[in-house]
Design an enzyme around this catalytic site. Structure first.
Site, PDB file in Angstrom:
ATOM      1  N   PHE A 555      29.488  37.556  36.966  1.00 42.58           N
ATOM      2  CA  PHE A 555      30.636  36.604  36.152  1.00 42.58           C
ATOM      3  C   PHE A 555      29.614  35.633  35.748  1.00 42.58           C
ATOM      4  O   PHE A 555      29.772  34.055  35.251  1.00 42.58           O
ATOM      5  CB  PHE A 555      31.227  35.597  37.295  1.00 42.58           C
ATOM      6  CG  PHE A 555      32.015  37.159  38.680  1.00 42.58           C
ATOM      7  CD1 PHE A 555      32.578  37.514  38.184  1.00 42.58           C
ATOM      8  CD2 PHE A 555      31.649  37.218  39.184  1.00 42.58           C
ATOM      9  CE1 PHE A 555      33.498  38.231  38.402  1.00 42.58           C
ATOM     10  CE2 PHE A 555      32.349  37.565  40.255  1.00 42.58           C
ATOM     11  CZ  PHE A 555      33.826  38.069  39.835  1.00 42.58           C
ATOM     12  N   HIS A 556      28.440  36.076  34.930  1.00 39.99           N
ATOM     13  CA  HIS A 556      27.243  34.555  34.356  1.00 39.99           C
ATOM     14  C   HIS A 556      27.252  35.500  33.072  1.00 39.99           C
ATOM     15  O   HIS A 556      26.331  35.379  32.495  1.00 39.99           O
ATOM     16  CB  HIS A 556      26.491  34.883  34.962  1.00 39.99           C
ATOM     17  CG  HIS A 556      26.552  34.476  36.406  1.00 39.99           C
ATOM     18  ND1 HIS A 556      25.360  34.326  37.621  1.00 39.99           N
ATOM     19  CD2 HIS A 556      27.403  34.131  36.842  1.00 39.99           C
ATOM     20  CE1 HIS A 556      25.511  34.612  38.565  1.00 39.99           C
ATOM     21  NE2 HIS A 556      26.869  33.631  38.801  1.00 39.99           N
ATOM     22  N   PRO A 557      28.238  35.962  31.546  1.00 43.95           N
ATOM     23  CA  PRO A 557      27.933  35.488  30.281  1.00 43.95           C
ATOM     24  C   PRO A 557      28.058  34.618  30.276  1.00 43.95           C
ATOM     25  O   PRO A 557      28.326  33.605  30.211  1.00 43.95           O
ATOM     26  CB  PRO A 557      29.416  36.621  29.834  1.00 43.95           C
ATOM     27  CG  PRO A 557      29.940  35.859  30.864  1.00 43.95           C
ATOM     28  CD  PRO A 557      29.990  35.905  32.217  1.00 43.95           C
TER      29      PRO A 557
END
Ligand SMILES: Cc1cc2nc3c(=O)[nH]c(=O)nc-3n(C[C@H](O)[C@H](O)[C@H](O)COP(=O)(O)OP(=O)(O)OC[C@H]3O[C@@H](n4cnc5c(N)ncnc54)[C@H](O)[C@@H]3O)c2cc1C
Ligand SMILES: *[C@@H]1O[C@H](CO)[C@@H](O)[C@H](O)[C@H]1NC(C)=O
Ligand SMILES: *[C@@H]1O[C@H](CO)[C@@H](O)[C@H](O)[C@H]1NC(C)=O
Ligand SMILES: *[C@@H]1O[C@H](CO)[C@@H](O)[C@H](O)[C@H]1NC(C)=O
Ligand SMILES: *[C@@H]1O[C@H](CO)[C@@H](O)[C@H](O)[C@H]1NC(C)=O
Ligand SMILES: *[C@@H]1O[C@H](CO)[C@@H](O)[C@H](O)[C@H]1NC(C)=O
Ligand SMILES: *[C@@H]1O[C@H](CO)[C@@H](O)[C@H](O)[C@H]1NC(C)=O
Length: 623
Positions: A555-557
């Site tokens: 979840f780290h775009p």
């Protein structure tokens, strides 16, 4: 109490999302600390907004909330912050419920485009990409892990032509945001008390966490402060928590500014575009929609775009800033040709779904060792009445580990793999429902791996690739602001990425074979993905195949409006985060990162916003 007996019945029948509604009622009745009536932000309706403000902040997420607070500290500046979502609900405070927040009203619920090279275990070969749609943004639905990354990550940002962004430059902003409430760290020179963001240990840990930490020692990894001098090592996950409950940026930064007259926060206000004078290239107003009406508000000083790594590039493109050919094909008038908008997309991908089965020690409850039924009635009572117990647990991330594979130069001490040790697994009766839903897993895929081991005690430790070389992109489907953007992460596009990840899986396997883990008779789930079953387990070949099926986003775009000097044509903003080619417009959020830091990125985003607020004040006071 009728609600309690209804709840008990639901819990006995296994996990059920309906219980969340009942829990919400109980929290409202019994936990006034969570309701926090007096401190919450009162949203301002469009009819009560001014025609113009000094600053308009677009998006009230991790970055936007910080900016709303810091820019309104000076009572003579007026600030409008516009957020598409509503205020945080009571249940997002409760750590153990974190996983249930995805695919609800709090989540934009994006999906990646279909791929033939990754996300193969998912329905339509598409991975879910959650993003917070709420005051506080993704900090309201995230896993609360507080990690800053490695000093070298920031030195590389600086060395790419961004003065002021080296580790020594950014450390003061990490510290400024922080109120460290972990006793062992309170005197550390890397930490600070007095900031808005409280950092604590989770209030509850399962016994397995001690096994993880000990297994780490047996492989040569000390327990360290991963945010201190040495990142390599293991630790209990530090959390963005206050009194054991989620400390989102809405709680930390917006509630503390909620009485300021010069700060207006608009909720359920979706920004459609930034208005820019095509002759002067000055950004002067923001157009947004609320309840079917369209409004325009002017900015006297500047507009700050903080809609996150997916939607900041989306809004720039909708406003005429982006690659010329793409704007032409969308039929949007070009304001400034910026080929880097939406490019350089990076994300932390992990090798998901590798389950380790265990036999709990004699005399212990399997509930404490990976069983799924943690939400017992007594846990609930403990939470509601005593503010303690398993509901303060974060079972997906209890312990973190940072290790170097053979691909990093050991002397650099710059870990390339991170583990999130989970004391629950895909095969738990309750956790399976959420894991399957959140990760968009196909039924046959799920059943082949876990169907015949439901509720067997187990844990997982997905290895995460910290510095991917692959680059994806974000483009628009059409010119409609309500169409979800096209997301192409391109996981494993560079073959080196898969090589590193596989090493991470091998080190994890070695961890499972340490004397401490052998006490639990730890072994890999013998079930293999059918399409990979011609490879033996464990083996590099099997892990490589498995990774293409279970590509798990952490979840780290980020990095889709990257910061860089004018000589870098792909840079979207400069080192003061001003958009190249446009005046009075900055981007401040995860999208400005040139490269992913080696760790979870919520605290880096907060650091970026603290530093940006300082620069904005500096620039306007000197002009
Ligand atoms: C499920 C999940 C788990 C995570 N776990 C962790 C973790 O444990 N630790 C960690 O460090 N990081 C974690 N992260 C990552 C971290 O939370 C994010 O990187 C960070 O919050 C991003 O901050 P941001 O300000 O860039 O964007 P966001 O916080 O996403 O904020 C963007 C805001 O803009 C709003 N917005 C978007 N478009 C519009 C529009 N058109 N009009 C108005 N408003 C708009 C959104 O609603 C949102 O509130 C996690 C993220 C997720 C989703
Ligand atoms: C931190 O410093 C204070 C004051 O010197 C001292 O009382 C306290 O014990 C120290 N805490 C730790 C964990 O060393
Ligand atoms: C910081 O945390 C401590 C508890 O550890 C609390 O007493 C104090 O009020 C907090 N400070 C701020 C500025 O929130
Ligand atoms: C753009 O700026 C020019 C020069 O200041 C001005 O004449 C013009 O009216 C502006 N256009 C709009 C749409 O505001
Ligand atoms: C646990 O109990 C089982 C059955 O009673 C026994 O066979 C086993 O040796 C015990 N294990 C340990 C570690 O004591
Ligand atoms: C609350 O805490 C007390 C004291 O520790 C304990 O005796 C009691 O069982 C707890 N209540 C619940 C519901 O767990
Ligand atoms: C795992 O352990 C074996 C045996 O000690 C060792 O040969 C191998 O190099 C280790 N693998 C990794 C990736 O560290």
């Amino acid at each position: 109490m009728e609600a309690l007996s209804a709840l008990a019945a639901l819990l006995e029948s296994g996990f059920n999302l309906a219980f969340i509604g009942i829990l919400e009622v109980l929290i409202i009745l019994l936990r006034s600390d969570i309701v926090d009536q007096g401190n919450r932000v009162t949203p301002v309706a469009p009819k009560d907004m001014s025609p113009s403000y000094d600053y308009i902040v677009i998006g009230c997420g991790s970055a936007g909330s910080v900016l709303a607070n810091r820019l309104s500290e000076d009572g003579s500046s007026t600030v409008l912050a516009l957020e598409a979502g509503e205020d945080e609900p009571p249940i997002s405070d409760v750590p153990v419920l974190t996983q249930t927040l995805q695919l609800t009203d709090l989540d934009w619920s994006f999906k990646t485009e279909q791929s033939t090279r990754y996300c193969q275990g998912m329905k339509g070969h598409r991975c879910n990409w959650p993003r917070g749609k709420v005051l506080g943004g993704s900090s309201v639905i995230n896993a609360m892990v507080y990690v800053r990354g490695h000093a070298r990550d920031y030195d590389e940002w600086r060395d790419a032509g961004n003065p002021g962004w080296g580790y020594d430059d950014v450390l003061p902003y990490f510290k400024m945001s922080e109120n460290i409430s972990i006793p062992e760290l309170e005197n550390s020179s890397y930490h600070e008390r007095g900031g808005y963001l409280t950092v604590e240990d989770f209030r509850y840990h399962k016994p397995l966490t001690k096994f993880f930490l000990q297994a780490g020692r047996e492989l040569g990894f000390n327990v360290v402060d991963v945010n201190g001098a040495d990142q390599t090592g293991f630790t209990l996950a530090p959390g963005t928590l206050r009194d054991g409950l989620r400390c989102s940026t809405a709680k930390a930064y917006l509630r503390s500014a909620s009485r300021r007259q010069n700060l207006h926060v608009g909720t359920e206000c979706t920004v459609e575009k930034i208005l820019i004078n095509t002759t002067t290239k000055v950004a002067y107003a923001v157009q947004f929609r609320r309840g079917g009406e369209v409004y325009t508000v002017h900015a006297r000083k500047e507009i700050i775009l903080s809609a996150g790594a997916i939607q900041s590039p989306q809004i720039l493109i909708l406003s005429g800033i982006g690659p010329r050919e793409h704007l032409d094909e969308l039929g949007i008038e070009l304001v400034h040709h910026s080929p880097g908008v939406g490019r350089n997309l990076q994300d932390h991908v992990a090798l998901g779904g590798l389950t380790y089965l265990i036999d709990p020690p004699n005399g212990t409850s399997s509930n404490d060792f990976g069983g799924s039924n943690t939400l017992t009635l007594s846990a609930l009572m403990d939470f509601l009445k005593n503010a303690t117990g398993p509901m303060y647990d974060l079972p997906t991330n209890e312990v973190l580990g940072f290790v170097n594979t053979k691909f990093t130069d050991g002397d650099l001490n710059w870990p390339d793999i991170q583990y999130h040790f989970a004391t629950l697994s895909h095969n738990g009766r309750a956790s399976s429902i959420i894991a399957k839903r959140n990760n968009n897993l196909r039924d046959e895929f799920f059943d082949s791996l876990w169907g015949n081991i439901i509720d067997h005690p187990a844990f997982e430790m997905p290895p995460t690739l910290l510095r991917p070389r692959s680059r994806g992109y974000i483009t628009l489907r059409d010119a409609d602001p309500y169409s979800p953007p096209i997301i192409v992460p391109n996981y494993y596009d560079d073959p080196h990425d898969l090589d590193v990840l596989v090493q991470g899986a091998l080190i994890a396997y070695n961890l499972s074979q340490t004397p401490t883990m052998r006490l639990l008779n730890t072994r890999l789930n013998p079930n293999r993905i059918p399409e990979c079953s011609h490879f033996s387990l464990p083996s590099e070949e099997y892990f490589r195949c498995h990774a293409r099926f279970y590509s798990l986003t952490i979840f780290h775009p980020c990095c889709t409006c990257k910061m860089g000097p004018p000589r870098d044509a792909m840079a979207v903003v400069n080192s003061r985060l001003r958009v190249h080619g446009v005046k009075r417009l900055r981007v401040v959020d995860a999208s400005i990162m040139p490269n992913l830091p080696s760790g979870n990125i919520n605290s880096p985003v907060i650091m970026i916003a603290e530093k940006a607020a300082h620069m904005i004040k500096e620039d306007w006071s000197s002009s």
